[in-house]
Design an enzyme around this catalytic site. Structure first.
Site, PDB file in Angstrom:
ATOM      1  N   ASP A 201       2.765  -0.240  -1.730  1.00  0.00           N
ATOM      2  CA  ASP A 201       2.619   1.211  -1.703  1.00  0.00           C
ATOM      3  C   ASP A 201       2.499   1.801  -3.097  1.00  0.00           C
ATOM      4  O   ASP A 201       3.265   1.447  -3.996  1.00  0.00           O
ATOM      5  CB  ASP A 201       3.836   1.815  -0.990  1.00  0.00           C
ATOM      6  CG  ASP A 201       3.778   3.321  -0.925  1.00  0.00           C
ATOM      7  OD1 ASP A 201       2.924   3.841  -0.194  1.00  0.00           O
ATOM      8  OD2 ASP A 201       4.588   3.975  -1.610  1.00  0.00           O
ATOM      9  N   GLU A 263      -2.362  -0.230  -2.065  1.00  0.00           N
ATOM     10  CA  GLU A 263      -2.856   1.135  -1.952  1.00  0.00           C
ATOM     11  C   GLU A 263      -3.107   1.630  -3.366  1.00  0.00           C
ATOM     12  O   GLU A 263      -2.223   1.591  -4.210  1.00  0.00           O
ATOM     13  CB  GLU A 263      -1.809   2.022  -1.266  1.00  0.00           C
ATOM     14  CG  GLU A 263      -2.207   3.492  -1.240  1.00  0.00           C
ATOM     15  CD  GLU A 263      -1.035   4.413  -0.952  1.00  0.00           C
ATOM     16  OE1 GLU A 263      -1.258   5.434  -0.281  1.00  0.00           O
ATOM     17  OE2 GLU A 263       0.089   4.125  -1.408  1.00  0.00           O
TER      18      GLU A 263
END
Length: 533
Positions: A201, A263
């Site tokens: 993330d 990401e």
């Protein structure tokens, strides 16, 4: 060694556990609820599941503020529940990928509690601390994604700490090897429990400029947050990310056949995606936000996104998502409500045709539109802070509708944490299961098509430039498998006839005549092309 090249053509189904299925009647989805519905996921034909965070957390950012990296929040179940889920998924032939949030923790994490206590403890430097400027203002002009300065004063230390998101999400100091060591130990904990990989993330927020240099202003453009007024040159995307990524890859390689995807957001996202996936010693793939916030689906958008990954040697491998837990659902961004079902079908065919690993967000297989959440039911801090300028994330996170007749769509036996949109009930899984013309049936067919054609999984891609300029058109090919993919993302019919030798093998919203109707799309195979199906 990494996974076999099969992962490049994977379809990965994202599950947001809070909103997937509630097994214990508390209004919040949980791991046993996920496990109970894995048959549905497997029936789609997907290769893997990505689970959003389920770790212990005060839930200020709904799990992305981790208070314990090596546990399960009681809201979601137990470690035994997680182990059972892994076993069930593997029994169904599904890989399991979990989120890892390495750039920050919760302010309730034991590491931060120790770090903030004073300036001399063992974890004093595990987070990014800095003195105030002489006038008492923050150390730099950096801004938080969620609004306001990226610095919060802490009286215990008499210093500011950095947080690129909420003040409750203090930034880890990834320049410190001992912090990296602690995070790699977390990775090994989950790998030992059988996970098949990680979605990393907000990874490019992990390192920072130690000099705390001010960011320059951004050129004029759309702005809804102070964060948008700056070029994030110094609080994001620093060189130290590459050695850390290589350390992550070294750990996953020791377990064999593990998958890693990052990401990547920011002003230079594509270049960073290439950097993080270049060669064999970094991540398998990375995805950005080319489609996730795009207000319209256009040929220019598709050509620009795909053109950034021409397939040059050592380039890395892209990944794509049209919707996820952070972005408004694509069918609501790209078509009016009256055309939602048609756009859902076109989106699915386009997604499975792209060169790259693709992500399918829960409910996308049902054609769910963005849910309407009234202001008094909003829980997303970004949505509340920016209301009504941004749609926020709640509308993409409402409960999965399993049955139309059951209270709350069969998600729970009590009022859920977010409301169920009444428009979702006629699209429930139970309704679509019995309809061979449903979006659900189409999803299964299209995922099977991708798995059956090497050209769609790993083939090269070439944009077609002589098609009408309102159409998206490209060829996919590998070996003898050659496909032509044509999409009309508009609400108007367009004249179009393929060249000689092409035969339609799949289509949506289309009668295969000399006209592509509104939201029509076709996949055509070249005569003499072979298929292993």
């Amino acid at each position: 060694m990494s996974l076999s090249d099969d992962w490049r053509g994977w379809v990965i189904y994202q599950i947001y556990p809070r909103s997937f299925a509630d097994s214990n009647g508390d209004g919040v989805g949980d791991l046993p609820g996920v496990m109970a519905h894995l048959d549905h996921v497997a029936s789609l034909g997907v290769d893997a599941v990505w689970l959003s965070p389920f770790f212990p957390s005060p839930m200020k950012d709904f799990g992305y503020d981790v208070a314990d990296y090596c546990g399960v929040d009681p809201l979601f179940g137990t470690l035994a529940d997680f182990d059972a889920l892994i076993a069930r998924a593997h029994g169904l032939g599904l890989k399991v990928i979990i989120d890892q949030v390495y750039c920050h923790t919760s302010d309730q994490h034991a590491w931060f509690a120790e770090s903030r206590a004073d300036r001399t403890n063992a974890r004093a430097d595990w987070y990014v601390w800095a003195d105030a400027k002489p006038d008492g203002t923050p150390p730099s002009n950096w801004q938080s994604v969620f609004g306001g300065p990226a610095w919060t004063w802490d009286a215990r230390r008499g210093q500011y700490y950095l947080h690129n998101f909420l003040a409750e999400q203090p930034q880890l100091n990834l320049d410190l090897p001992v912090v990296q060591d602690a995070l790699l130990a977390v990775a090994r904990f989950w790998l030992d429990r059988g996970v098949d990989g990680f979605r990393l993330d907000a990874l490019t927020f992990a390192p920072h400029d130690p000099a705390l240099t001010d960011n320059p202003p951004a050129p004029p453009g759309p702005r809804s947050r102070p964060f948008d007024f700056q070029l994030k040159l110094h609080n994001q995307s620093q060189p130290g990310i590459v050695p850390f990524v290589e350390r992550i890859r070294a750990v996953t390689d020791r377990y064999g056949g593990r998958f890693t995807v990052a990401e990547v957001a920011g002003d230079n996202a594509v270049e960073e995606q290439r950097t993080l996936t270049r060669g064999s010693g970094r991540l398998d793939t990375a995805y950005g936000f080319d489609f996730l916030y795009a207000p319209h689906l256009t040929p220019k958008l598709v050509a620009a996104a795909l053109g950034q990954w021409p397939g040059a040697p050592g380039e890395g491998w892209p990944a794509w998502a049209f919707s996820n837990h952070d972005a408004p659902r694509a069918v609501s961004r790209w078509a009016p409500e009256s055309d939602r079902a048609a756009m859902a079908a076109l989106n699915l065919l386009l997604l499975v045709s792209l060169r790259g690993t693709v992500f399918l967000y829960q409910g996308e297989e049902l054609g769910l539109p963005q849910a309407e959440v009234p202001f008094d039911r909003l829980v997303d801090p970004e949505a509340i802070a920016n209301w009504p300028k941004t749609l926020g994330r709640d509308g993409a996170r409402t409960p999965m509708p399993w049955r139309d007749a059951a209270p709350w769509g069969g998600f729970s036996t009590v009022e859920p944490w977010l409301p169920v949109d009444a428009r979702h009930l006629p699209l429930a899984v139970a309704v679509q299961e019995t309809d061979p013309q449903s979006t659900l049936a189409l999803t299964r067919r299209l995922v099977a098509l991708r798995r059956s054609r090497p050209a769609l999984q790993t083939g090269a891609l070439r944009m077609i430039t002589d098609a009408p300029d309102v159409l998206v058109a490209f060829e996919r090919g590998t070996g003898e498998d050659r496909l032509l993919c044509v999409f009309n993302p508009t609400g108007m019919a367009v004249d179009w006839v393929p060249g000689p030798g092409w035969t339609t093998i799949e289509s949506v919203n289309d009668d295969s005549g000399p006209v592509l109707g509104p939201y029509a799309a076709r996949i055509l195979s070249r005569e003499g092309s072979t298929s292993p199906a």
